[in-house]
Write an enzyme that holds these catalytic residues in place. Structure first.
Site, mmCIF file in Angstrom:
data_model
loop_
_atom_site.group_PDB
_atom_site.id
_atom_site.type_symbol
_atom_site.label_atom_id
_atom_site.label_comp_id
_atom_site.label_asym_id
_atom_site.label_seq_id
_atom_site.Cartn_x
_atom_site.Cartn_y
_atom_site.Cartn_z
ATOM 1 N N ASP A 85 0.833 -1.209 0.000
ATOM 2 C CA ASP A 85 0.000 0.000 0.000
ATOM 3 C C ASP A 85 0.869 1.262 0.000
ATOM 4 O O ASP A 85 2.102 1.186 -0.063
ATOM 5 C CB ASP A 85 -0.928 -0.063 1.229
ATOM 6 C CG ASP A 85 -2.300 0.513 0.957
ATOM 7 O OD1 ASP A 85 -2.418 1.402 0.103
ATOM 8 O OD2 ASP A 85 -3.260 0.077 1.622
ATOM 9 N N ASP A 128 -9.914 3.492 -3.688
ATOM 10 C CA ASP A 128 -10.624 2.271 -3.301
ATOM 11 C C ASP A 128 -12.023 2.169 -3.907
ATOM 12 O O ASP A 128 -12.779 3.141 -3.931
ATOM 13 C CB ASP A 128 -10.776 2.208 -1.774
ATOM 14 C CG ASP A 128 -9.443 2.039 -1.083
ATOM 15 O OD1 ASP A 128 -8.398 2.089 -1.761
ATOM 16 O OD2 ASP A 128 -9.449 1.865 0.153
HETATM 17 C C1 GLA Z 1 -5.952 1.249 1.346
HETATM 18 C C2 GLA Z 1 -6.071 0.260 0.185
HETATM 19 C C3 GLA Z 1 -7.225 -0.688 0.473
HETATM 20 C C4 GLA Z 1 -6.975 -1.411 1.787
HETATM 21 C C5 GLA Z 1 -6.781 -0.404 2.911
HETATM 22 C C6 GLA Z 1 -6.328 -1.054 4.200
HETATM 23 O O1 GLA Z 1 -7.069 2.072 1.410
HETATM 24 O O2 GLA Z 1 -6.270 0.946 -1.027
HETATM 25 O O3 GLA Z 1 -7.377 -1.605 -0.592
HETATM 26 O O4 GLA Z 1 -5.849 -2.226 1.653
HETATM 27 O O5 GLA Z 1 -5.800 0.576 2.569
HETATM 28 O O6 GLA Z 1 -6.134 -0.131 5.235
#
Ligand code: GLA
Length: 676
Positions: free
Chosen positions: A173, A228
């Site tokens: 991430d 996301d």
């Molecule tokens: C980010 C990523 C998500 C998930 C969250 C976890 O937002 O884009 O897919 O992994 O972190 O905290």
């Protein structure tokens, strides 16, 4: 331990981007757009898009993210045929570790979630013939506010630990990255993983902010292209539109990642989930199931387990499909496949069923007397002499595999069936008001090179409705490229409760190959509206037909709070409180049924007190704009709106962003009334 679900405010602009993109129109010739097949990735990993499971979309960091979940998912992969269908990786997301590293610097698994440690669950997954994945961040901490440790500055130690546990896949991430250059951060982890000697798929998750499609090939095996996903139609659509323009950059070992699947999480209909799964497959996206498979319906398994569609995603040519035509919310996607076939998806993003047509030539196939056309959701084979056509349900996708075939005549002619109601304006919902006859048309189309015989049309509505044909229901033969239409008068009885009702066209005919009777059905939906009463009424007391809203939902008798239902405050314009009205946020549209029986809309409109945005207020009577306030800000006094909607079947109250983006565009419709 935190069980909180994280919210990502950036989601808001995604919706805006989606709305802005809705009207995009473009055309590309299929052939010129096809990239040459890429050479296999040097390390031989992810030669087709990774398939598996990740817990994030269903559990976030709730307590049920634990070793039992991982074991159960691995079991279900085997017991429900998902392993056999190609799903391989069982992956953990954020929140698996404790906030502090061990004294030696190692990451420590959360002992409540993973009492037997991570290696034990990895071993369990491996024993099922599956692979195991884990999560970290290219930052000092991961994304969760509880602050779990990230790998920045600990790359080799963490990579070694992951390899010692048997990790096969790392999602990496972007949070808390301390401003260190992204290419540097991700390359460092790539090298650390390589140094372990264990083959590990490396998933770059920096949300598209540093254009990873330009540098990710050779660094990772896949990279997120967007922020996301969430379990909503608007989010899925927005991400689709951002990912579909990156097709040039994908290929074996280096994929665009439009984020994990939401199929089965409950925020979309099965039709919408089929679209999500179809289009992710057309875009050669990683297929990581994001639903807790212990809780999903049989339909979810049917969608996720569709081997015809999975074969398109996993096609070894590894080309990301792209739209060759997109106009007015109707899209034709094409994905070239190994061996010369094409996958074709006809996608209707609108709220009303629509016919979408293309041809074998347009999708880039060579000339041929006939083609084999496989419907990848109905799992039926047919032939066409070139036309590809379907009436696609609202938010639906029809998906085909088509190829030139010398034996095309062995398959029955490709037929398409439809039941369509007369709409009051282009883009209107398929409304059937109680006690008000409407005109329906049923259509059977033949794209094959042989006639079908003894065709008989039926229109099937709920049993208490009246259905009467107003033209012929039978024809002796339906020839190549002909359509057989029947018109009908349909009405729902007085007092039919508002809601959605199935109305289907069924055709009986004789299959020319076998001489056997056959049927074809297309199920559509009719919307029965709430009918406003005679006199003047507050519109906030009437059920709307549909809404869209820039941030959060439209609020009744409150302002828009921009997030959850009911989070708005009192409606106030220039210090005056209004008990009745609507709180919206640009870009927004609220539609009501008026059935030609209403005359006037009135309201006091303005930007909500304390908000800095600028908006315009519009009223639409069917397809015509009958009121436009011009640009208003909080500096303007509340504007008296009076709109003549005489004769309209439906009205729409629209708030635009006045052309400057949707920041703080809280648009209040106070004392909003309708006179009928
Ligand atoms: C980010 C990523 C998500 C998930 C969250 C976890 O937002 O884009 O897919 O992994 O972190 O905290």
């Amino acid at each position: 331990m935190s069980t909180g679900r994280r919210r990502r405010p950036a989601h808001r602009w995604v919706l805006a981007a989606s709305l802005a993109l809705c009207t995009t129109t473009f055309a590309l010739p299929a052939n010129s757009a096809e990239p040459a097949p890429a050479p296999p990735a040097a390390d031989g990993l992810a030669l087709t898009p990774p398939m598996g499971f990740n817990n994030w979309n269903s559990t976030h960091c709730a307590e049920d993210f634990n070793e039992k979940l991982v074991r159960d998912i691995a079991d279900i992969f085997v017991s429900h045929g998902l392993k056999e269908a190609g799903y391989t990786y069982v992956n953990l997301d954020d929140c698996w570790a404790l906030p502090d590293r061990a004294p030696n610097g190692d990451l420590v698994p959360d002992p409540v979630r993973f009492p037997h440690g991570i290696k034990a669950v990895a071993d369990y997954v491996h024993a099922k013939g599956l692979k195991f994945g884990i999560y970290s961040s290219a930052g000092t901490k991961t994304c969760h506010p509880d602050g779990f440790p990230g790998a920045l500055g600990h790359e080799q130690r963490d990579a070694n630990l992951f390899a010692s546990w048997g990790v096969d896949y790392l999602k990496y991430d972007n949070c808390n990255n301390q401003g260190v250059n992204a290419v540097e951060r991700y390359t460092k982890m790539r090298d650390a993983l390589k140094a372990t000697g264990r083959p590990i798929v490396f998933s770059i998750c920096e949300w598209g902010v540093n254009k990873p499609w330009e540098w990710g090939k050779g660094v990772g095996h896949l990279w997120r292209t967007t922020i996301d996903i969430s379990d909503s139609w608007a989010s899925m659509l927005s991400i689709l539109k951002q990912n579909m323009v990156r097709a040039d950059h994908a290929g074996p070992g280096h994929w665009n990642d439009p984020d994990m699947l939401e199929v089965g999480n409950g925020g979309m209909t099965d039709t919408e989930y089929r679209t999500h799964f179809s289009l992710w497959s057309m875009m050669a996206a990683p297929l990581l199931i994001g639903a807790d498979l212990r809780k999903v319906t049989p339909e979810t398994f049917e969608i996720l387990g569709n081997k015809d569609v999975i074969a398109v995603d996993q096609d070894p040519l590894g080309v990301q499909g792209r739209p060759i035509r997109s106009a007015g919310g109707l899209h034709v996607f094409v994905k070239p496949l190994a061996g010369g076939d094409k996958a074709v998806a006809l996608f209707n993003e609108n709220d009303t069923p629509a016919r979408i047509d293309t041809t074998a030539a347009e999708v880039g196939l060579p000339a041929s007397a006939g083609y084999k056309l496989r419907d990848l959701w109905a799992h039926t084979d047919a032939h066409t002499t070139g036309a590809i056509s379907a009436v696609v349900p609202a938010h639906g996708t029809t998906m085909y595999r088509i190829g030139a075939d010398r034996h095309w005549f062995q398959y029955p002619p490709a037929l398409d069936a439809a039941a369509e109601v007369e709409l009051s304006y282009s883009g209107a919902l398929p409304v059937v008001a109680p006690d008000t006859p409407v005109a329906y048309t049923t259509t059977l189309g033949n794209s094959g090179g042989a006639p079908v015989h003894s065709v008989r049309a039926k229109l099937i509505a709920p049993p208490t409705w009246s259905v009467r044909p107003t033209s012929d229901v039978e024809t002796t033969a339906l020839r190549e490229n002909e359509r057989f239409r029947t018109t009908w008068e349909v009405s729902a009885p007085p007092g039919t409760p508002p809601g959605r009702y199935p109305v289907s066209a069924t055709f009986e005919y004789v299959n020319p190959q076998t001489g056997a009777p056959a049927t074809l059905t297309n199920v559509a939906e009719a919307v029965v509206p709430e009918v406003p009463h005679t006199g003047t009424q507050y519109l906030s007391d009437v059920s709307w037909l549909r809404t869209t809203n820039g941030w959060g939902p439209v609020e009744v008798d409150h302002t828009n709070g921009a997030r959850a239902p009911g989070d708005g405050g009192p409606l106030t314009l220039r210090g005056v409180y209004y008990a009745k009205g609507l709180g919206t946020h640009a870009l927004s549209s609220v539609e009501y049924f008026t059935g030609g029986a209403c005359s006037e809309v009135r309201a006091l409109v303005g930007v909500d007190d304390g908000k800095t945005g600028s908006v315009t207020f519009e009223v639409w009577a069917d397809g015509d704009r009958v009121y436009d306030s011009g640009t208003l800000t909080v500096a303007d006094p509340a504007r008296q709106l009076v709109a003549d909607v005489t004769g309209a079947k439906a009205i729409r109250l629209v708030a635009t962003d006045a052309g400057d983006g949707i920041q703080n565009d809280h648009a209040d419709w106070a004392d909003l009334t309708l006179t009928c």
